[in-house]
Design a protein around this motif. Structure first.
Motif, PDB file in Angstrom:
ATOM      1  N   GLY A  11       0.792  -1.229   0.000  1.00  0.00           N
ATOM      2  CA  GLY A  11       0.000   0.000   0.000  1.00  0.00           C
ATOM      3  C   GLY A  11       0.821   1.274   0.000  1.00  0.00           C
ATOM      4  N   ALA A  12       2.144   1.158  -0.102  1.00  0.00           N
ATOM      5  CA  ALA A  12       2.961   2.381  -0.119  1.00  0.00           C
ATOM      6  C   ALA A  12       2.925   3.019  -1.507  1.00  0.00           C
ATOM      7  N   GLY A  13       2.293   2.351  -2.459  1.00  0.00           N
ATOM      8  CA  GLY A  13       2.181   2.897  -3.809  1.00  0.00           C
ATOM      9  C   GLY A  13       3.307   2.419  -4.701  1.00  0.00           C
ATOM     10  N   ALA A 148      -2.283   6.000   6.005  1.00  0.00           N
ATOM     11  CA  ALA A 148      -2.242   6.532   4.635  1.00  0.00           C
ATOM     12  C   ALA A 148      -2.281   5.381   3.632  1.00  0.00           C
ATOM     13  N   ARG A 149      -1.573   4.295   3.925  1.00  0.00           N
ATOM     14  CA  ARG A 149      -1.530   3.151   3.003  1.00  0.00           C
ATOM     15  C   ARG A 149      -2.879   2.438   2.946  1.00  0.00           C
ATOM     16  N   ALA A 150      -3.503   2.291   4.143  1.00  0.00           N
ATOM     17  CA  ALA A 150      -4.800   1.607   4.184  1.00  0.00           C
ATOM     18  C   ALA A 150      -5.845   2.417   3.411  1.00  0.00           C
ATOM     19  N   LYS A 151      -5.756   3.746   3.517  1.00  0.00           N
ATOM     20  CA  LYS A 151      -6.718   4.609   2.818  1.00  0.00           C
ATOM     21  C   LYS A 151      -6.567   4.418   1.299  1.00  0.00           C
ATOM     22  N   LEU A 157      -9.864  -0.569  -3.740  1.00  0.00           N
ATOM     23  CA  LEU A 157     -10.804  -1.703  -3.697  1.00  0.00           C
ATOM     24  C   LEU A 157     -12.231  -1.231  -3.932  1.00  0.00           C
ATOM     25  N   ILE A 158     -12.587  -0.084  -3.315  1.00  0.00           N
ATOM     26  CA  ILE A 158     -13.940   0.458  -3.513  1.00  0.00           C
ATOM     27  C   ILE A 158     -14.156   0.788  -4.991  1.00  0.00           C
ATOM     28  N   ALA A 159     -13.138   1.400  -5.608  1.00  0.00           N
ATOM     29  CA  ALA A 159     -13.253   1.757  -7.029  1.00  0.00           C
ATOM     30  C   ALA A 159     -13.475   0.514  -7.885  1.00  0.00           C
ATOM     31  N   LYS A 160     -12.947  -0.629  -7.423  1.00  0.00           N
ATOM     32  CA  LYS A 160     -13.126  -1.875  -8.190  1.00  0.00           C
ATOM     33  C   LYS A 160     -14.440  -2.551  -7.836  1.00  0.00           C
ATOM     34  N   GLY A 161     -15.229  -1.907  -6.939  1.00  0.00           N
ATOM     35  CA  GLY A 161     -16.551  -2.448  -6.587  1.00  0.00           C
ATOM     36  C   GLY A 161     -16.535  -3.397  -5.412  1.00  0.00           C
ATOM     37  N   SER A 162     -15.417  -3.469  -4.672  1.00  0.00           N
ATOM     38  CA  SER A 162     -15.367  -4.368  -3.502  1.00  0.00           C
ATOM     39  C   SER A 162     -16.211  -3.820  -2.376  1.00  0.00           C
ATOM     40  N   SER A 168     -11.372  -2.855   8.222  1.00  0.00           N
ATOM     41  CA  SER A 168     -10.889  -4.204   7.885  1.00  0.00           C
ATOM     42  C   SER A 168      -9.615  -4.115   7.038  1.00  0.00           C
ATOM     43  N   VAL A 169      -9.558  -3.104   6.143  1.00  0.00           N
ATOM     44  CA  VAL A 169      -8.363  -2.965   5.296  1.00  0.00           C
ATOM     45  C   VAL A 169      -7.160  -2.604   6.168  1.00  0.00           C
ATOM     46  N   LEU A 170      -7.405  -1.688   7.147  1.00  0.00           N
ATOM     47  CA  LEU A 170      -6.308  -1.261   8.024  1.00  0.00           C
ATOM     48  C   LEU A 170      -5.803  -2.434   8.863  1.00  0.00           C
ATOM     49  N   SER A 171      -6.730  -3.211   9.402  1.00  0.00           N
ATOM     50  CA  SER A 171      -6.282  -4.290  10.284  1.00  0.00           C
ATOM     51  C   SER A 171      -5.560  -5.383   9.480  1.00  0.00           C
ATOM     52  N   GLU A 172      -6.046  -5.631   8.259  1.00  0.00           N
ATOM     53  CA  GLU A 172      -5.357  -6.615   7.408  1.00  0.00           C
ATOM     54  C   GLU A 172      -3.958  -6.106   7.026  1.00  0.00           C
ATOM     55  N   MET A 173      -3.882  -4.788   6.808  1.00  0.00           N
ATOM     56  CA  MET A 173      -2.596  -4.201   6.435  1.00  0.00           C
ATOM     57  C   MET A 173      -1.596  -4.344   7.583  1.00  0.00           C
TER      58      MET A 173
END
Ligand code: DC
Length: 427
Positions: A11-13, A148-151, A157-162, A168-173
């Motif tokens: 997620g650091a880009g 910042a990475r989780a955001k 993911l939202i843009a891809k329709g997830s 949940s993304v932050l905790s998985e990260m």
């Protein structure tokens, strides 16, 4: 071939910025995470637990991966293009699990190195600078705060329709960061000579601009180092012989630079003598007047001297020195300022430039003491260059990070070397 290694947490880009740089520089972009994802995906699809090292290792012989580079990287798993199937949160976790298995890393090693051998590449992953391309021309460790990475990942993911939540993304990260950085094999940590780049406050274009700028500068540094190496091979031994130079404390020379060498100052030849025993290039700050002496100018420029104007607080010179440290080079500073052979070190006033540099670059200091009879050079007089123990940044600042406190530590270390040399000499 030019190789750029981009490592760092998820997620650091890394991939977006690497793609952009590849298209600007006409390089091939290699997304190595996709290889681990493909292995994770294969195991999940065969009902093998990605945590089960034995079963994963046994199944590896069935895994056939090939990469094709068109305008993007296409990954074929057993002949079939995997596309976005390897990009789900479940496969992210599976990839992280299989990537901790040494056999998986060994299995993917050649695929990664083979591509680099034949192409200009920008490769991103976790161990590119440390394991896959240890001689990369530029190594970047790209990171940003976990939030910042989780955001960024959440928006993607939202843009891809997830249908995911930010939490949940932050905790998985956080969980993946922990797995990836604490595993025994090839943990996600910066290479000693990597440049750390925090892009929490940089956008994609800004990060790419910065990395391209770093590449240009690093290439110039690499060229200077290559030229220096040739000069060193030709001249170091004759200099040591001519001036009777001996190295003491060789074991204290670290394997990597990114440090400040601080030495007492006897005469104009100090930089040359220290360089004659030091195995890698040392950059020096040299007063600007020396650059107007014709022959000397050539010599000190080849040695990589940094021009210093002593009539002002020369921030440009300090900036240049800090940049050398950023690029993994060692910078030598004589904290006594003027050469003053007749005055004992204890009675000289150490300047604070070295402390300023150490504090800004957060780097260690290597103390050096030049020993010669009566603190003077002379024909046939022996010179001992004593290398002291490295003072890590944390040790330098253990009593506080003020420049005076750091300067005092450097001063004490050089005095201690002098005392121990005197004791040894008296025996
Ligand atoms: O960069 P990514 O999110 O696509 O990587 C997926 C996983 O693969 C990640 O958890 C760590 C692992 N990985 C690795 O161990 N070494 C690499 N060079 C690239 C990825």
């Amino acid at each position: 071939m030019t190789h750029i290694a981009i490592d760092g947490p998820g997620g650091a880009g890394k991939s977006s910025v690497s793609k952009l740089i590849a298209s600007r520089l006409k390089f091939i972009y290699v997304d190595t995470g996709a290889l681990y994802r493909a292995v994770g995906y294969y195991m999940v699809s065969k009902g093998i637990s990605p945590e089960d090292a034995e079963a994963v290792t046994a199944a590896l012989s069935e895994v056939k991966i090939s990469l094709k580079f068109t305008d993007k990287q296409e990954l074929y798993l057993c002949g079939e293009e995997v596309g976005d199937k390897i990009r789900t949160p479940e496969i992210s976790m599976a990839a992280s699990a299989v990537s901790a298995i040494p056999a998986v890393r060994a299995f993917l090693l050649d695929t990664q190195r083979d591509i680099a051998e034949k192409n200009n590449v920008i490769m991103d992953g976790r161990d590119i600078g440390t394991v896959i391309l240890p001689n990369a021309d530029l190594k970047i460790f790209l990171f940003a705060s976990a939030e910042a990475r989780a955001k960024r990942r959440y928006d993607e993911l939202i843009a891809k329709g997830s249908n995911v939540t930010f939490e949940s993304v932050l905790s998985e990260m956080n969980e993946r960061d922990k797995n990836d950085s604490t595993r025994a094999t090839a943990p996600c940590i910066p290479a000693e000579d990597a440049i750390l780049l925090d892009n929490s406050n940089l956008d994609l274009e800004g990060t790419a601009d910065k990395i391209i700028e770093l590449l240009e500068k690093k290439k110039a540094v690499n060229k200077l180092e290559r030229r220096y190496k040739i000069l060193w091979k030709l001249l170091a031994a004759p200099v040591r012989f001519l001036f009777g130079v001996r190295l003491k404390g060789k074991e204290n020379i670290p394997a990597h630079d990114r440090l400040i060498v601080c030495s007492n100052h006897i005469g104009l030849r100090d930089p040359v003598l220290i360089s004659s025993v030091y195995p890698r290039q040392l950059r020096f700050l040299a007063k600007k007047e020396l650059f107007s002496v014709p022959l000397l100018r050539g010599i000190i420029t080849a040695l990589g001297a940094i021009r210093l104007d002593r009539s002002t607080a020369d921030t440009a010179a300090l900036k240049k020195a800090e940049e050398c440290i950023t690029f993994g080079q060692a910078v030598t500073v004589f904290p006594q300022g003027h050469r003053n052979p007749c005055v004992p070190i204890e009675e000289t006033n150490f300047k604070r430039g070295a402390a300023f540099l150490a504090a800004h670059a957060k780097c260690p200091v290597l103390p050096v003491y030049i020993e010669t009879k009566n603190r003077k050079y002379g024909l046939f007089r022996r010179v001992n260059i004593h290398i002291g123990e490295l003072l890590p940044y944390e040790k330098l600042t253990e009593n506080g990070s003020g420049y005076d406190l750091i300067t005092k530590q450097i001063f004490n270390a050089i005095i201690a070397l002098e005392k121990s040399a005197e004791e040894k000499g008296a025996k």
